[in-house]
Design a protein around this motif. Structure first.
Motif, PDB file in Angstrom:
ATOM      1  N   ASN A  75       0.813  -1.225   0.000  1.00 33.88           N
ATOM      2  CA  ASN A  75       0.000   0.000   0.000  1.00 33.88           C
ATOM      3  C   ASN A  75       0.843   1.270   0.000  1.00 33.88           C
ATOM      4  O   ASN A  75       0.295   2.379   0.009  1.00 33.88           O
ATOM      5  N   GLY A  76       2.172   1.116  -0.003  1.00 34.16           N
ATOM      6  CA  GLY A  76       3.039   2.281  -0.021  1.00 34.16           C
ATOM      7  C   GLY A  76       3.249   2.928   1.330  1.00 34.16           C
ATOM      8  O   GLY A  76       3.830   4.016   1.419  1.00 34.16           O
ATOM      9  N   GLU A  77       2.796   2.273   2.394  1.00 34.84           N
ATOM     10  CA  GLU A  77       2.973   2.817   3.738  1.00 34.84           C
ATOM     11  C   GLU A  77       4.374   2.547   4.271  1.00 34.84           C
ATOM     12  O   GLU A  77       4.834   3.218   5.204  1.00 34.84           O
ATOM     13  N   ARG A  78       5.028   1.570   3.719  1.00 38.33           N
ATOM     14  CA  ARG A  78       6.431   1.270   4.016  1.00 38.33           C
ATOM     15  C   ARG A  78       7.161   1.110   2.687  1.00 38.33           C
ATOM     16  O   ARG A  78       6.555   0.685   1.691  1.00 38.33           O
ATOM     17  N   PRO A  79       8.454   1.407   2.653  1.00 41.53           N
ATOM     18  CA  PRO A  79       9.188   1.230   1.393  1.00 41.53           C
ATOM     19  C   PRO A  79       9.467  -0.242   1.110  1.00 41.53           C
ATOM     20  O   PRO A  79       9.584  -1.054   2.032  1.00 41.53           O
ATOM     21  N   VAL A  80       9.559  -0.575  -0.158  1.00 34.40           N
ATOM     22  CA  VAL A  80      10.010  -1.917  -0.537  1.00 34.40           C
ATOM     23  C   VAL A  80      11.489  -2.019  -0.192  1.00 34.40           C
ATOM     24  O   VAL A  80      12.274  -1.171  -0.610  1.00 34.40           O
ATOM     25  N   PRO A  81      11.915  -3.008   0.595  1.00 32.79           N
ATOM     26  CA  PRO A  81      13.352  -3.147   0.881  1.00 32.79           C
ATOM     27  C   PRO A  81      14.166  -3.168  -0.404  1.00 32.79           C
ATOM     28  O   PRO A  81      13.800  -3.850  -1.380  1.00 32.79           O
ATOM     29  N   ALA A  82      15.265  -2.417  -0.430  1.00 30.14           N
ATOM     30  CA  ALA A  82      16.041  -2.232  -1.658  1.00 30.14           C
ATOM     31  C   ALA A  82      16.473  -3.552  -2.316  1.00 30.14           C
ATOM     32  O   ALA A  82      16.367  -3.684  -3.551  1.00 30.14           O
ATOM     33  N   PRO A  83      16.967  -4.547  -1.570  1.00 27.83           N
ATOM     34  CA  PRO A  83      17.360  -5.798  -2.240  1.00 27.83           C
ATOM     35  C   PRO A  83      16.192  -6.503  -2.925  1.00 27.83           C
ATOM     36  O   PRO A  83      16.359  -7.094  -3.995  1.00 27.83           O
ATOM     37  N   ILE A  84      14.996  -6.428  -2.312  1.00 23.81           N
ATOM     38  CA  ILE A  84      13.828  -7.067  -2.926  1.00 23.81           C
ATOM     39  C   ILE A  84      13.390  -6.289  -4.153  1.00 23.81           C
ATOM     40  O   ILE A  84      12.993  -6.876  -5.173  1.00 23.81           O
ATOM     41  N   ALA A  85      13.470  -4.961  -4.084  1.00 21.82           N
ATOM     42  CA  ALA A  85      13.141  -4.139  -5.259  1.00 21.82           C
ATOM     43  C   ALA A  85      14.071  -4.467  -6.421  1.00 21.82           C
ATOM     44  O   ALA A  85      13.633  -4.563  -7.577  1.00 21.82           O
ATOM     45  N   THR A  86      15.362  -4.664  -6.123  1.00 20.97           N
ATOM     46  CA  THR A  86      16.319  -5.041  -7.169  1.00 20.97           C
ATOM     47  C   THR A  86      15.983  -6.411  -7.743  1.00 20.97           C
ATOM     48  O   THR A  86      16.013  -6.617  -8.962  1.00 20.97           O
ATOM     49  N   GLN A  87      15.633  -7.357  -6.867  1.00 19.43           N
ATOM     50  CA  GLN A  87      15.274  -8.696  -7.329  1.00 19.43           C
ATOM     51  C   GLN A  87      14.055  -8.652  -8.240  1.00 19.43           C
ATOM     52  O   GLN A  87      14.014  -9.328  -9.275  1.00 19.43           O
ATOM     53  N   VAL A  88      13.060  -7.863  -7.873  1.00 18.17           N
ATOM     54  CA  VAL A  88      11.863  -7.733  -8.708  1.00 18.17           C
ATOM     55  C   VAL A  88      12.238  -7.213 -10.093  1.00 18.17           C
ATOM     56  O   VAL A  88      11.779  -7.741 -11.118  1.00 18.17           O
ATOM     57  N   GLN A  89      13.095  -6.197 -10.149  1.00 15.98           N
ATOM     58  CA  GLN A  89      13.470  -5.622 -11.433  1.00 15.98           C
ATOM     59  C   GLN A  89      14.240  -6.623 -12.290  1.00 15.98           C
ATOM     60  O   GLN A  89      14.038  -6.699 -13.507  1.00 15.98           O
ATOM     61  N   VAL A  90      15.120  -7.402 -11.664  1.00 14.64           N
ATOM     62  CA  VAL A  90      15.866  -8.421 -12.407  1.00 14.64           C
ATOM     63  C   VAL A  90      14.914  -9.468 -12.991  1.00 14.64           C
ATOM     64  O   VAL A  90      15.048  -9.878 -14.151  1.00 14.64           O
ATOM     65  N   ILE A  91      13.935  -9.896 -12.193  1.00 13.97           N
ATOM     66  CA  ILE A  91      12.971 -10.885 -12.672  1.00 13.97           C
ATOM     67  C   ILE A  91      12.142 -10.317 -13.817  1.00 13.97           C
ATOM     68  O   ILE A  91      11.882 -11.000 -14.819  1.00 13.97           O
ATOM     69  N   VAL A  92      11.715  -9.066 -13.683  1.00 14.45           N
ATOM     70  CA  VAL A  92      10.954  -8.421 -14.753  1.00 14.45           C
ATOM     71  C   VAL A  92      11.773  -8.385 -16.044  1.00 14.45           C
ATOM     72  O   VAL A  92      11.264  -8.668 -17.142  1.00 14.45           O
TER      73      VAL A  92
END
Length: 316
Positions: free
Chosen positions: A282-299
């Protein structure tokens, strides 16, 4: 004609005397185990022998062949599916595999999460998803873009679930515990899949990479969070992208620091982890940076697989 006893003699001669099986032999041996044709003593001997000897890439690929040949069929998917094997659960940190899955769904990707646990004291991804009102399916279905499908291993292949459960009796891991982290439940559907495989000890990254090379499969490999296929939010992991068995991408920052230490839930229970997951989505907390990087790599890997499939279709 080979027998179970003959194969056990090959693999059961100790660390130095044991001989590796060919891919076809490994497929045949595990097939007997999965089909219930091996006696309990033979299953135990198989588990202990392989634990002492260790699996080669050819053997692991053969084990995958045996599993994939016995999986239920589902309809082919229109888009490559991201496969998340979840078998470890939470031990000291909250299980964030559901967060990864739902972030990928938010990117419009189809996601299949499969798993079980052989340790009843751990909180599982399935329990967190239940808190998020997500019910697992009992019959394998291929997820559509932007959809998450979760399924228990026993609904996929009872014989494989039995082999995982043998750990409680024997007290040691067996090849099934590594196998499920390579497995593509949609192998019989003709759907292209990218398996997000994880390891806890760095040396296993090499054997996992070799297995996917032998099988010619697609994967993202990383040192997961307590054995789960999600990046540890406290540090940047090394990640390897493998397409068609070839390593095309390596992001090397093992142990690297993150911009800010994430504020994780204080408890490991499913309700607290689900609440944290909702807040991040919901955007109330930031996505942890390592997980955000993992998501982008998978995309990015998904985009490459989609482009390759489109090119192959045009040339057909």
């Amino acid at each position: 004609m080979s027998t179970i006893q003959q194969y056990l003699k090959e693999i059961g001669r100790g660390k130095d005397g044991a001989r590796a099986l060919s891919r076809a032999q490994a497929c045949e041996l595990l097939g007997w185990v999965l089909d219930g044709q091996a006696q309990p003593l033979q299953v135990g001997a198989f588990c202990l022998a392989m634990r002492i000897k260790g699996e080669t890439a050819q053997e692991m690929a053969g084990f995958m062949d045996a599993v994939h040949a016995r999986l239920p069929r589902s309809a082919a998917g229109a888009s490559p599916v991201i496969v998340l094997p979840s078998y470890n659960g939470a031990r000291r940190l909250p299980v964030l595999t559901p967060l990864l899955a739902l972030l990928l769904v938010r990117e419009g990707l189809p996601v299949l999460l499969h798993g079980s646990t052989t340790e009843g004291s751990r909180v599982t991804a399935a329990q967190v998803l239940e808190q998020l009102n997500h019910t697992p399916v009992t019959t394998l279905t291929t997820p559509q873009p932007g959809e998450l499908v979760s399924i228990h291993t026993r609904a996929l292949l009872p014989g494989l679930a039995d082999l995982l459960d043998a750990r409680a009796t024997i007290g040691l891991r067996n090849p099934a515990h590594s196998l499920v982290k390579h497995m593509n439940p949609l192998a019989t559907s003709g759907t292209t899949s990218l398996v997000v495989g994880c390891y806890t000890h760095p040396e296993y990254s090499i054997s996992m990479e070799q297995t996917h090379a032998e099988a010619g499969s697609h994967a993202l490999l990383l040192r997961g969070m307590e054995g789960e296929p999600v990046a540890d939010p406290r540090r940047q992991p090394m990640m390897r992208g493998i397409l068609h068995g070839k390593t095309l991408l390596t992001l090397s920052n093992e142990g690297g620091s993150v911009p800010a230490a994430p504020q994780l839930p204080s408890g490991l229970d499913a309700a607290a982890t689900a609440a944290y997951t909702r807040e991040v989505l919901n955007g109330e907390r930031p996505v942890p940076a390592p997980i955000a990087t993992q998501v982008q790599v998978i995309v990015d890997l998904h985009r490459q697989l989609t482009a390759h499939a489109a090119t192959a279709g045009a040339q057909a």
